[in-house]
Motif scaffolding. Structure first.
Motif, PDB file in Angstrom:
ATOM      1  N   PHE A 160       3.819  42.556  36.855  1.00  0.00           N
ATOM      2  CA  PHE A 160       3.329  43.941  36.758  1.00  0.00           C
ATOM      3  C   PHE A 160       2.325  44.075  35.621  1.00  0.00           C
ATOM      4  O   PHE A 160       1.253  44.674  35.777  1.00  0.00           O
ATOM      5  CB  PHE A 160       4.493  44.899  36.539  1.00  0.00           C
ATOM      6  N   ASN A 161       2.657  43.496  34.465  1.00  0.00           N
ATOM      7  CA  ASN A 161       1.774  43.628  33.308  1.00  0.00           C
ATOM      8  C   ASN A 161       0.473  42.845  33.482  1.00  0.00           C
ATOM      9  O   ASN A 161      -0.560  43.234  32.944  1.00  0.00           O
ATOM     10  CB  ASN A 161       2.490  43.153  32.040  1.00  0.00           C
ATOM     11  N   PHE A 162       0.525  41.758  34.257  1.00  0.00           N
ATOM     12  CA  PHE A 162      -0.699  41.015  34.548  1.00  0.00           C
ATOM     13  C   PHE A 162      -1.721  41.941  35.211  1.00  0.00           C
ATOM     14  O   PHE A 162      -2.887  42.010  34.792  1.00  0.00           O
ATOM     15  CB  PHE A 162      -0.395  39.829  35.462  1.00  0.00           C
ATOM     16  N   PHE A 163      -1.287  42.662  36.233  1.00  0.00           N
ATOM     17  CA  PHE A 163      -2.209  43.556  36.935  1.00  0.00           C
ATOM     18  C   PHE A 163      -2.551  44.775  36.089  1.00  0.00           C
ATOM     19  O   PHE A 163      -3.698  45.254  36.107  1.00  0.00           O
ATOM     20  CB  PHE A 163      -1.605  43.976  38.275  1.00  0.00           C
ATOM     21  N   THR A 168       2.157  41.234  26.739  1.00  0.00           N
ATOM     22  CA  THR A 168       1.625  39.914  27.078  1.00  0.00           C
ATOM     23  C   THR A 168       1.946  38.912  25.981  1.00  0.00           C
ATOM     24  O   THR A 168       2.384  37.783  26.255  1.00  0.00           O
ATOM     25  CB  THR A 168       0.097  39.977  27.279  1.00  0.00           C
ATOM     26  N   LEU A 169       1.743  39.308  24.730  1.00  0.00           N
ATOM     27  CA  LEU A 169       2.057  38.434  23.598  1.00  0.00           C
ATOM     28  C   LEU A 169       3.543  38.081  23.583  1.00  0.00           C
ATOM     29  O   LEU A 169       3.910  36.922  23.342  1.00  0.00           O
ATOM     30  CB  LEU A 169       1.659  39.117  22.288  1.00  0.00           C
ATOM     31  N   LEU A 220      -6.195  53.662  24.669  1.00  0.00           N
ATOM     32  CA  LEU A 220      -6.029  52.743  23.546  1.00  0.00           C
ATOM     33  C   LEU A 220      -4.571  52.346  23.382  1.00  0.00           C
ATOM     34  O   LEU A 220      -4.249  51.157  23.214  1.00  0.00           O
ATOM     35  CB  LEU A 220      -6.557  53.389  22.260  1.00  0.00           C
ATOM     36  N   GLY A 221      -3.677  53.327  23.469  1.00  0.00           N
ATOM     37  CA  GLY A 221      -2.254  53.033  23.362  1.00  0.00           C
ATOM     38  C   GLY A 221      -1.759  52.144  24.488  1.00  0.00           C
ATOM     39  O   GLY A 221      -0.937  51.245  24.279  1.00  0.00           O
ATOM     40  N   SER A 222      -2.286  52.367  25.690  1.00  0.00           N
ATOM     41  CA  SER A 222      -1.894  51.544  26.837  1.00  0.00           C
ATOM     42  C   SER A 222      -2.362  50.104  26.669  1.00  0.00           C
ATOM     43  O   SER A 222      -1.649  49.148  26.999  1.00  0.00           O
ATOM     44  CB  SER A 222      -2.467  52.140  28.125  1.00  0.00           C
ATOM     45  N   LEU A 266       9.235  36.227  34.229  1.00  0.00           N
ATOM     46  CA  LEU A 266       9.815  37.078  33.205  1.00  0.00           C
ATOM     47  C   LEU A 266       9.729  38.547  33.613  1.00  0.00           C
ATOM     48  O   LEU A 266       8.911  38.931  34.447  1.00  0.00           O
ATOM     49  CB  LEU A 266       9.099  36.870  31.865  1.00  0.00           C
ATOM     50  N   PHE A 267      10.576  39.367  33.019  1.00  0.00           N
ATOM     51  CA  PHE A 267      10.648  40.793  33.348  1.00  0.00           C
ATOM     52  C   PHE A 267       9.304  41.464  33.082  1.00  0.00           C
ATOM     53  O   PHE A 267       8.743  41.347  31.985  1.00  0.00           O
ATOM     54  CB  PHE A 267      11.750  41.450  32.514  1.00  0.00           C
TER      55      PHE A 267
END
Length: 291
Positions: A180-183, A111-112, A101-103, A175-176
Motif C-alpha cells: 500500500f505504501n509503495f503506491f 518506507t524507512l 507535506l505531512g503525508s 510487511l504490513f
C-alpha cells in the motif's frame, strides 16, 4: 589499421585488467548467477570489468557535463539566475500544502521503517525515495535558492514515479502496509508537484534544453559514481545497477541494459518537462488554495 588496433589493445588491456581487479577487491561477495525471484541482492550479471569502465568513464562524463550545463542553464548571466534570485513566495503554505507535506513525511518514514526491518536501509537511496526527501526539503524551505534549483531539476526527473507505477516491482513485499505504501509514496511524489505548481509559491523555470540536460547529468552523476559505489560495496541491487527489473525488453538486452536505461532516462527528461509539466502548467491556474 591492424597494427593500430593491436597497439590500442596493448595499451588498454592492462588498464582494464587493473580496473577490474580493483572492482573485485572493493566489491562485496557476489554470485555469478542472478536470482530473479528477488530484487535486493546483486550479482555479476554485469561483468566486473563493465562496472569498472562505467564508473571511470561515466562518472567523469556526468561530472563534466553537469558542470558545463549548470553554467549554461543557471550561470550568473542567464535569465534563469535572475528568476531564481528574484522570486519570493508571496503567500504562506495552505493547509492543503501542509497536508501533502505531512503525508510525504509519513509515507517516507514508513518506507524507512520497512527498510530498517529488512536490513536494507541503503535502499532509501533509490531515486524515488530521494525524490520524496527532495520534495520535503523544498516544501520546508521554498524561499532558499537551492530549493528552487532542486525543484526544477525534480520536475524533469519525476518520470521515475510514473515508471514505478507502470512497472511496479513488488518482489518480496510482505510487511504490513508495504505494498500500500509503495503506491501511496509514488502517487504522492507525483501529486505534490502538481499542487506546488498550482499554489504559485514555487518558481517553475522556463523549459529549455540546457535545463533538461543539466537535470539528466545530475541524475546520471547520482547513479555513477555515488549510487554505483554504494551498490558495489554493499552488494545490494540499488536501482538495478547489478541486474535489470523483470521487464522482458531489458532482460533481452543482457548486460547492456544499463546504457538503454540511461538513454531512456535522457528522453524521459525532455518528455516529462516539456509534455507533462508543460501540460499541467497550461491547464492549471496559478492560485493558492485555502480551507
Amino acid at each position: 589499421m591492424a597494427p593500430v588496433i593491436s597497439l590500442l589493445r596493448n595499451v588498454w588491456d592492462p588498464v582494464a585488467n587493473r580496473l577490474e581487479r580493483f572492482i573485485r577487491k572493493v566489491a562485496a561477495e557476489l554470485p555469478i548467477d542472478n536470482d530473479w525471484s528477488q530484487s535486493v541482492k546483486g550479482s555479476w550479471y554485469v561483468h566486473p570489468r563493465q562496472h569498472a569502465i562505467e564508473i571511470v568513464f561515466l562518472s567523469s562524463a556526468f561530472a563534466s557535463a553537469a558542470s558545463y550545463f549548470f553554467m549554461r542553464a543557471l550561470g550568473p548571466d542567464t535569465l534563469n539566475f535572475k528568476l531564481l534570485t528574484s522570486f519570493v513566495p508571496t503567500a504562506p503554505a495552505s493547509w492543503t500544502e501542509k497536508l501533502l507535506l505531512g503525508s510525504l513525511i509519513g509515507s517516507l518514514s514508513l518506507t524507512l521503517t520497512h527498510k530498517l526491518i529488512r536490513g536494507t536501509g541503503l535502499f532509501m537511496l533509490q531515486p524515488c525515495h530521494m525524490g520524496a526527501l527532495l520534495l520535503i526539503s523544498v516544501m520546508s524551505a521554498p524561499e532558499k535558492l537551492v530549493s528552487k534549483i532542486l525543484f526544477n531539476i525534480y520536475l524533469h526527473t519525476q518520470w521515475g514515479g510514473y515508471a514505478a507505477l507502470a512497472f511496479p516491482d513488488l518482489r518480496g513485499h510482505d510487511l504490513f502496509l508495504e505494498t500500500f505504501n509503495f503506491f501511496a509514496e509514488h502517487a504522492l511524489i507525483l501529486i505534490a508537484p502538481i499542487y506546488m505548481i498550482y499554489s504559485g509559491r514555487y518558481l517553475v523555470l522556463p523549459a529549455s534544453p540546457n535545463m533538461a540536460l543539466l537535470s539528466f547529468f545530475v541524475y546520471g552523476f547520482f547513479h555513477s559514481p555515488l549510487l554505483h559505489v554504494c551498490a558495489l560495496r554493499s552488494g545490494l541491487n540499488l536501482n538495478y545497477l547489478f541486474a535489470p527489473p523483470p521487464i522482458k525488453i531489458l532482460i533481452k538486452l543482457g548486460p547492456f541494459y544499463r546504457p538503454a536505461m540511461y538513454g531512456t532516462a535522457l528522453v524521459a527528461m525532455f518528455a516529462t518537462r516539456y509534455l507533462l509539466v508543460g501540460g499541467v502548467m497550461s491547464m492549471l491556474p496559478r492560485k493558492s488554495l485555502y480551507f
